[in-house]
Every structure is written in structure tokens, then in C-alpha cells.
Motif scaffolding. Structure first.
Motif, PDB file in Angstrom:
ATOM      1  N   ARG A 132       0.843  -1.202   0.000  1.00  0.00           N
ATOM      2  CA  ARG A 132       0.000   0.000   0.000  1.00  0.00           C
ATOM      3  C   ARG A 132       0.882   1.258   0.000  1.00  0.00           C
ATOM      4  O   ARG A 132       0.626   2.215  -0.729  1.00  0.00           O
ATOM      5  CB  ARG A 132      -0.909  -0.026   1.237  1.00  0.00           C
ATOM      6  N   ASP A 133       1.951   1.217   0.816  1.00  0.00           N
ATOM      7  CA  ASP A 133       2.819   2.398   0.899  1.00  0.00           C
ATOM      8  C   ASP A 133       3.551   2.662  -0.420  1.00  0.00           C
ATOM      9  O   ASP A 133       4.034   3.760  -0.659  1.00  0.00           O
ATOM     10  CB  ASP A 133       3.812   2.254   2.059  1.00  0.00           C
ATOM     11  N   LYS A 134       3.622   1.647  -1.249  1.00  0.00           N
ATOM     12  CA  LYS A 134       4.217   1.850  -2.586  1.00  0.00           C
ATOM     13  C   LYS A 134       3.184   2.400  -3.573  1.00  0.00           C
ATOM     14  O   LYS A 134       3.469   2.558  -4.747  1.00  0.00           O
ATOM     15  CB  LYS A 134       4.729   0.516  -3.146  1.00  0.00           C
ATOM     16  N   GLY A 135       1.956   2.581  -3.097  1.00  0.00           N
ATOM     17  CA  GLY A 135       0.929   3.199  -3.944  1.00  0.00           C
ATOM     18  C   GLY A 135      -0.046   2.208  -4.562  1.00  0.00           C
ATOM     19  O   GLY A 135      -0.911   2.591  -5.339  1.00  0.00           O
ATOM     20  N   ILE A 136       0.101   0.909  -4.233  1.00  0.00           N
ATOM     21  CA  ILE A 136      -0.828  -0.078  -4.803  1.00  0.00           C
ATOM     22  C   ILE A 136      -2.129  -0.058  -3.983  1.00  0.00           C
ATOM     23  O   ILE A 136      -2.085  -0.065  -2.748  1.00  0.00           O
ATOM     24  CB  ILE A 136      -0.204  -1.496  -4.772  1.00  0.00           C
ATOM     25  N   THR A 137      -3.253  -0.017  -4.665  1.00  0.00           N
ATOM     26  CA  THR A 137      -4.549  -0.110  -3.985  1.00  0.00           C
ATOM     27  C   THR A 137      -4.785  -1.573  -3.628  1.00  0.00           C
ATOM     28  O   THR A 137      -4.672  -2.446  -4.497  1.00  0.00           O
ATOM     29  CB  THR A 137      -5.677   0.383  -4.923  1.00  0.00           C
ATOM     30  N   ILE A 138      -5.089  -1.833  -2.374  1.00  0.00           N
ATOM     31  CA  ILE A 138      -5.284  -3.228  -1.958  1.00  0.00           C
ATOM     32  C   ILE A 138      -6.767  -3.453  -1.658  1.00  0.00           C
ATOM     33  O   ILE A 138      -7.345  -2.760  -0.816  1.00  0.00           O
ATOM     34  CB  ILE A 138      -4.494  -3.553  -0.662  1.00  0.00           C
ATOM     35  N   PHE A 139      -7.345  -4.427  -2.339  1.00  0.00           N
ATOM     36  CA  PHE A 139      -8.745  -4.775  -2.111  1.00  0.00           C
ATOM     37  C   PHE A 139      -8.754  -6.173  -1.518  1.00  0.00           C
ATOM     38  O   PHE A 139      -8.350  -7.131  -2.158  1.00  0.00           O
ATOM     39  CB  PHE A 139      -9.496  -4.769  -3.440  1.00  0.00           C
TER      40      PHE A 139
END
Ligand SMILES: Nc1ncnc2c1ncn2[C@@H]1O[C@H](COP(=O)(O)OP(=O)(O)OP(=O)(O)O)[C@@H](O)[C@H]1O
Length: 243
Positions: free
Chosen positions: A177-184
Motif C-alpha cells: 500500500r505504501d508503494k501506492g498499490i490499492t489493496i482490495f
């Protein structure tokens, strides 16, 4: 920007089961979002529709501003998935597994970076079947992000893992998430949803019944944990449907 925008989505299976009844779901880019709900609420159906596996009967769905089903080809290049019980190829090594999944994308991928990021260096040349469940799951995650997705779907990512392995996977998910990936993610573990999520949505009988930050839902029900608040919400809903 919204990473996922679902508006008034309906789905009835061929046997007549109405799985989604006007679902609205918005996921902000760069957040960890958890979809919660009892068995049969419609979580898997929702994820399958978002992953272009199932077609909705009705509704508007945009993933990264692209429309489903029209732009599914493009969308699938931007999305990574780790299915429940990721198996991979048990007779291939960790490195070979990640290389295989990475090869499915037309992108310049640094396998060593992935191996280091998931702390798999020690296991690089071990066959997947020799790994513990927690490390296998790391290979699953490394494979899922090998196409450099903007959104990552995780279906019950920590099922069957011991407490330490679960926590270490949570740390990895937060790093992504901190790398900018949206996690669902979908999960039945309410402690997991509470600790990890920026936003949670609870669905029940094919519709959204709550949306908020874990702390907001806990406060609404004047409870200490998300699990207690969720159980209270379920009690209220079951009471309504009984009456
Ligand atoms: N292929 C199918 N054909 C018919 N009905 C289905 C099919 N898949 C799911 N359903 C039904 O649709 C409803 C929603 O199911 P879904 O799998 O989306 O729920 P879920 O929230 O993911 O449940 P779980 O937590 O048990 O995984 C349920 O009533 C289920 O029985």
C-alpha cells in the motif's frame, strides 16, 4: 482518484439466486480496502465481476476509470490477484514460479527485487512444495505483483496461517500500500480488517450495509473491536429479516 467505482450493480445466477442487489462500492486509490460480510453475502461475486470473470446483469463499473466489461483487456493488465489457497507450481522453485508469472506480462520486471522485497532469498531455489504456508503465500503475493499492478485483489490472504505468519503478511501488505498499490481484500478475520484497513465495507444480502473506517464502525456500536461491532450489526440485520 477512485480506483474502483461500482454503482447499482445487480447479479442473478442462472439458478435464480440473486447475489447482488444494487451494490454500490467506491475504493480510493492507494488505500487498503476490506470487503466484509457473512457467507453468501456476495463478496466473491463482487470480486469476480471486478476481475472481469463474471458479467453483471446491470450497473456501472469503472476500474481505474476504465469501464467493465468494455475495457476488460486493459483493466486486467493493471490488476493483480492472489486467489485463496494460492498453489503455484509445486515442482518449480520459488524463483521459477515468480519468473513464470512475471513472464505473462509484457513488462520489464526485476525478479531479484521481488525476491528481496518478500524476503524469499533463502528459499529462492527451493521447490514451492517444500515451503511453509506463510512463505508460499509470499510467493503468491510476489507473483501477483510481478505485473506491477495498480490494484491488488487478495481473497482471504491469511487463511490457515499461524499468528506470526499472518502478521508478517500484514506488514508486507502495508508495504505494498505504501508503494501506492490499492489493496482490495476480502476476509472473515475481523482483527485483520481492523488492523489493516483504511476503509471497510460490510455487505449483507447483496447490498452494502456499512462503510467507514474501522474506528468509525467500532464507535457507532460503542464496542472495543471491529469484531464486536460487526457481530452487533449482524444481530440487528438478522433481527430485521426475521421480523
Ligand atoms: N455459480 C453460482 N451459481 C449459483 N449461485 C451462486 C453461484 N456462486 C454463488 N452463488 C450464490 O450467490 C450468493 C452469493 O455468493 P458469494 O460466493 O458471492 O458469497 P460470499 O460473500 O463470497 O460468500 P463466502 O463468504 O462464503 O465466500 C450465495 O447465495 C451463493 O450461494
Amino acid at each position: 482518484m477512485l480506483a474502483i467505482d461500482m454503482y447499482d450493480v445487480w447479479k442473478t445466477y442462472r439458478n435464480g439466486t440473486q447475489a447482488l442487489k444494487g451494490l454500490n462500492l467506491q475504493v480510493e486509490g492507494g488505500e487498503i480496502f476490506s470487503l466484509l460480510g457473512p457467507n453468501g453475502a456476495g463478496k466473491t461475486t463482487t470480486v469476480k465481476i471486478m476481475s472481469c470473470i463474471l458479467k453483471p446483469d446491470k450497473g456501472k463499473i469503472k476500474i481505474l476509470d476504465k469501464e467493465i466489461p468494455r475495457n476488460c483487456g486493459e483493466i486486467l493488465r493493471e490488476v493483480g490477484t492472489m486467489p485463496q489457497e494460492f498453489q503455484g507450481f509445486s515442482d518449480l522453485t520459488v524463483r521459477e514460479n515468480i519468473e513464470y508469472f512475471a513472464s505473462l506480462y509484457d513488462k520489464d520486471i526485476n525478479i531479484d527485487e521481488l525476491i528481496d522485497m518478500f524476503e524469499l532469498r533463502k528459499y529462492e531455489y527451493k521447490k514451492l512444495r517444500e515451503l511453509s504456508g506463510g512463505f508460499k503465500r509470499r510467493v503468491g503475493l510476489a507473483s501477483a505483483i510481478s505485473g506491477q499492478p495498480k490494484i491488488l485483489f487478495l481473497d482471504e490472504p491469511t487463511v490457515g496461517l499461524d499468528p506470526k505468519a499472518r502478521r508478517s503478511l500484514w506488514e508486507i501488505i502495508k508495504k505494498l500500500r505504501d508503494k501506492g498499490i490499492t489493496i482490495f481484500l476480502t476476509t472473515h478475520y475481523l482483527d485483520e480488517a481492523e488492523k489493516l484497513s483504511d476503509t471497510v465495507v460490510v455487505i449483507y444480502d447483496g447490498k452494502v450495509v456499512r462503510r467507514g473506517k474501522p474506528g468509525e464502525i467500532i464507535d457507532e456500536f460503542k464496542k472495543e473491536t471491529l469484531e464486536e461491532a460487526y457481530l452487533e450489526l449482524m444481530k440487528n440485520l438478522e433481527g430485521e429479516s426475521d421480523g
